[in-house]
Motif scaffolding. Structure first.
Motif, PDB file in Angstrom:
ATOM      1  N   SER A  70      14.883 -12.846   2.052  1.00 37.96           N
ATOM      2  CA  SER A  70      13.443 -12.912   1.762  1.00 37.96           C
ATOM      3  C   SER A  70      12.763 -13.894   2.700  1.00 37.96           C
ATOM      4  CB  SER A  70      13.205 -13.357   0.310  1.00 37.96           C
ATOM      5  OG  SER A  70      13.635 -12.390  -0.599  1.00 37.96           O
ATOM      6  N   GLY A  71      13.402 -15.043   2.899  1.00 37.89           N
ATOM      7  CA  GLY A  71      12.828 -16.055   3.783  1.00 37.89           C
ATOM      8  C   GLY A  71      12.650 -15.558   5.197  1.00 37.89           C
ATOM      9  N   VAL A  72      13.633 -14.789   5.669  1.00 43.56           N
ATOM     10  CA  VAL A  72      13.558 -14.248   7.032  1.00 43.56           C
ATOM     11  C   VAL A  72      12.528 -13.120   7.097  1.00 43.56           C
ATOM     12  CG1 VAL A  72      14.819 -13.000   8.824  1.00 43.56           C
ATOM     13  CG2 VAL A  72      15.934 -14.872   7.586  1.00 43.56           C
ATOM     14  N   ALA A  73      12.568 -12.234   6.120  1.00 48.08           N
ATOM     15  CA  ALA A  73      11.687 -11.062   6.131  1.00 48.08           C
ATOM     16  C   ALA A  73      10.219 -11.425   5.972  1.00 48.08           C
ATOM     17  CB  ALA A  73      12.099 -10.099   5.016  1.00 48.08           C
ATOM     18  N   GLU A  74       9.939 -12.511   5.257  1.00 47.40           N
ATOM     19  CA  GLU A  74       8.550 -12.868   4.986  1.00 47.40           C
ATOM     20  C   GLU A  74       7.940 -13.791   6.036  1.00 47.40           C
ATOM     21  OE1 GLU A  74       8.438 -14.336   1.000  1.00 47.40           O
ATOM     22  OE2 GLU A  74       8.965 -12.396   0.119  1.00 47.40           O
ATOM     23  N   ALA A 123      16.215  -3.847  -3.877  1.00 47.85           N
ATOM     24  CA  ALA A 123      15.105  -2.930  -3.607  1.00 47.85           C
ATOM     25  C   ALA A 123      13.769  -3.643  -3.784  1.00 47.85           C
ATOM     26  CB  ALA A 123      15.189  -1.726  -4.540  1.00 47.85           C
ATOM     27  N   GLU A 124      13.650  -4.431  -4.842  1.00 46.39           N
ATOM     28  CA  GLU A 124      12.413  -5.161  -5.114  1.00 46.39           C
ATOM     29  C   GLU A 124      12.117  -6.179  -4.019  1.00 46.39           C
ATOM     30  OE1 GLU A 124      10.532  -8.144  -8.536  1.00 46.39           O
ATOM     31  OE2 GLU A 124      12.496  -7.223  -8.831  1.00 46.39           O
ATOM     32  N   THR A 125      13.159  -6.856  -3.551  1.00 49.19           N
ATOM     33  CA  THR A 125      12.987  -7.867  -2.507  1.00 49.19           C
ATOM     34  C   THR A 125      12.523  -7.231  -1.200  1.00 49.19           C
ATOM     35  OG1 THR A 125      14.671  -9.324  -3.460  1.00 49.19           O
ATOM     36  CG2 THR A 125      14.176  -9.623  -1.131  1.00 49.19           C
ATOM     37  N   LEU A 126      13.166  -6.133  -0.808  1.00 50.44           N
ATOM     38  CA  LEU A 126      12.783  -5.454   0.428  1.00 50.44           C
ATOM     39  C   LEU A 126      11.363  -4.902   0.329  1.00 50.44           C
ATOM     40  CD1 LEU A 126      16.032  -3.496   1.376  1.00 50.44           C
ATOM     41  CD2 LEU A 126      15.173  -5.618   2.370  1.00 50.44           C
ATOM     42  N   ASN A 127      11.046  -4.324  -0.815  1.00 57.22           N
ATOM     43  CA  ASN A 127       9.716  -3.749  -1.011  1.00 57.22           C
ATOM     44  C   ASN A 127       8.643  -4.823  -0.900  1.00 57.22           C
ATOM     45  OD1 ASN A 127       7.363  -2.964  -3.114  1.00 57.22           O
ATOM     46  ND2 ASN A 127       8.234  -1.106  -2.228  1.00 57.22           N
ATOM     47  N   LEU A 130       8.220  -5.877   2.797  1.00 59.67           N
ATOM     48  CA  LEU A 130       7.542  -4.844   3.585  1.00 59.67           C
ATOM     49  C   LEU A 130       6.064  -4.749   3.216  1.00 59.67           C
ATOM     50  CD1 LEU A 130      10.279  -2.053   3.566  1.00 59.67           C
ATOM     51  CD2 LEU A 130       9.613  -3.515   5.490  1.00 59.67           C
ATOM     52  N   ARG A 131       5.763  -4.877   1.933  1.00 63.64           N
ATOM     53  CA  ARG A 131       4.372  -4.819   1.487  1.00 63.64           C
ATOM     54  C   ARG A 131       3.582  -6.007   2.036  1.00 63.64           C
ATOM     55  NH1 ARG A 131       2.731   0.145   0.487  1.00 63.64           N
ATOM     56  NH2 ARG A 131       4.193   1.236  -0.898  1.00 63.64           N
ATOM     57  N   THR A 132       4.253  -7.164   2.129  1.00 69.33           N
ATOM     58  CA  THR A 132       3.591  -8.351   2.669  1.00 69.33           C
ATOM     59  C   THR A 132       3.168  -8.094   4.111  1.00 69.33           C
ATOM     60  OG1 THR A 132       4.837  -9.873   1.251  1.00 69.33           O
ATOM     61  CG2 THR A 132       3.890 -10.789   3.261  1.00 69.33           C
ATOM     62  N   PRO A 152     -13.068   4.781  11.730  1.00 67.59           N
ATOM     63  CA  PRO A 152     -14.079   5.153  10.734  1.00 67.59           C
ATOM     64  C   PRO A 152     -14.033   4.212   9.530  1.00 67.59           C
ATOM     65  CG  PRO A 152     -12.885   7.086  11.514  1.00 67.59           C
ATOM     66  CD  PRO A 152     -12.144   5.886  12.039  1.00 67.59           C
ATOM     67  N   LYS A 153     -15.180   3.988   8.907  1.00 71.38           N
ATOM     68  CA  LYS A 153     -15.250   3.080   7.750  1.00 71.38           C
ATOM     69  C   LYS A 153     -14.371   3.539   6.593  1.00 71.38           C
ATOM     70  CE  LYS A 153     -19.781   1.046   8.627  1.00 71.38           C
ATOM     71  NZ  LYS A 153     -21.152   0.783   8.093  1.00 71.38           N
ATOM     72  N   GLY A 154     -14.145   4.830   6.493  1.00 72.68           N
ATOM     73  CA  GLY A 154     -13.341   5.335   5.391  1.00 72.68           C
ATOM     74  C   GLY A 154     -11.839   5.330   5.661  1.00 72.68           C
ATOM     75  N   THR A 155     -11.415   4.727   6.767  1.00 70.84           N
ATOM     76  CA  THR A 155      -9.994   4.699   7.120  1.00 70.84           C
ATOM     77  C   THR A 155      -9.168   4.000   6.034  1.00 70.84           C
ATOM     78  OG1 THR A 155     -10.476   4.647   9.489  1.00 70.84           O
ATOM     79  CG2 THR A 155      -8.293   3.888   8.808  1.00 70.84           C
ATOM     80  N   ASP A 156      -8.090   4.642   5.614  1.00 63.47           N
ATOM     81  CA  ASP A 156      -7.174   4.058   4.618  1.00 63.47           C
ATOM     82  C   ASP A 156      -6.246   3.089   5.352  1.00 63.47           C
ATOM     83  OD1 ASP A 156      -5.020   3.488   2.929  1.00 63.47           O
ATOM     84  OD2 ASP A 156      -5.144   5.451   1.947  1.00 63.47           O
ATOM     85  N   PRO A 157      -6.367   1.781   5.109  1.00 65.33           N
ATOM     86  CA  PRO A 157      -5.551   0.790   5.822  1.00 65.33           C
ATOM     87  C   PRO A 157      -4.048   0.993   5.650  1.00 65.33           C
ATOM     88  CG  PRO A 157      -7.388  -0.270   4.733  1.00 65.33           C
ATOM     89  CD  PRO A 157      -7.316   1.128   4.205  1.00 65.33           C
ATOM     90  N   GLU A 158      -3.617   1.307   4.431  1.00 64.29           N
ATOM     91  CA  GLU A 158      -2.182   1.486   4.184  1.00 64.29           C
ATOM     92  C   GLU A 158      -1.644   2.703   4.913  1.00 64.29           C
ATOM     93  OE1 GLU A 158      -0.950   1.419   0.164  1.00 64.29           O
ATOM     94  OE2 GLU A 158      -1.647  -0.619  -0.219  1.00 64.29           O
TER      95      GLU A 158
END
Length: 202
Positions: A70-74, A123-127, A130-132, A152-158
């Motif tokens: 987690s420390g490395v990934a974040e 799985a929770e840690t990786l997720n 990645l979400r961060t 475009p303003k409506g672009t979905d960032p995710e």
């Protein structure tokens, strides 16, 4: 005469250099043998410490691996800010591709992805990690491009980040196929087209 301040009786004083050596040993063991075959004994041996030094910091293998990974990934990923979405996109893909092709990361990531299918905590840690990264990229690179009128303003960032990084994870972490500059340029061009990107307003 002032009394000398002492640590509470029985308190463990954890040396930073030993902790660093253990963390380094864990990453190398994960790269060489994978999570399934990793052991506290092997980590301690590689770090040049006794098993008790490891157990003073973590109670078991899973706790140890999750905290260290987690420390490395974040750790924060460099966020380009060139003033152009096209250039920011190309640099971001270059940085991520290099990180995924790192000799240690390229071994650890596929192994932990496989373990995640069997272990909810991994799985929770990786997720979370990645979400961060996805949130940071969304707010910085995609957000700036929308403000500059390049997206475009409506672009979905995710969705934008999925299009940017999805092909890299697929090629490097799943198929384990190297990518070159030509591939990165083609993907970047496809992402620009898919998102309806335009040059920055003059």
């Amino acid at each position: 005469m002032a009394a000398t301040k002492r640590a509470p009786a029985g308190a463990a004083v954890l040396r930073g250099d030993i902790t660093a050596a253990i963390r380094n040993a864990v990453m190398h063991e994960l790269a060489e043998v994978g999570y399934g075959r990793l052991s506290i004994e092997a980590v301690a041996r590689r770090a040049g410490v006794g098993k008790t030094a490891v157990y003073r910091r973590w109670s078991n293998k899973l706790e140890m691996v999750l905290e260290i990974v987690s420390g490395v990934a974040e750790r924060s990923v460099p966020m380009p800010d060139t003033g152009s979405f096209a250039t920011d996109l190309q640099l971001t893909m270059f940085i991520v591709s290099k990180a995924l092709q790192h000799r240690i990361a390229s071994q650890i990531i596929p192994d932990l992805m496989a373990e995640a299918a069997r272990n909810p905590k991994i799985a929770e840690t990786l997720n979370k990690a990645l979400r961060t990264h996805q949130t940071a990229l969304s707010e910085k690179i995609v957000g700036q491009a929308i403000e500059r009128g390049e997206l475009p303003k409506g672009t979905d960032p995710e969705l934008a980040v999925d299009l940017m990084l999805g092909p890299l994870y697929w090629r490097l972490a799943v198929l384990r196929t190297p990518v070159d500059d030509d591939y990165l340029e083609k993907v970047a061009a496809s992402v620009m087209t898919s998102l309806g990107a335009t040059p920055p307003a003059s």
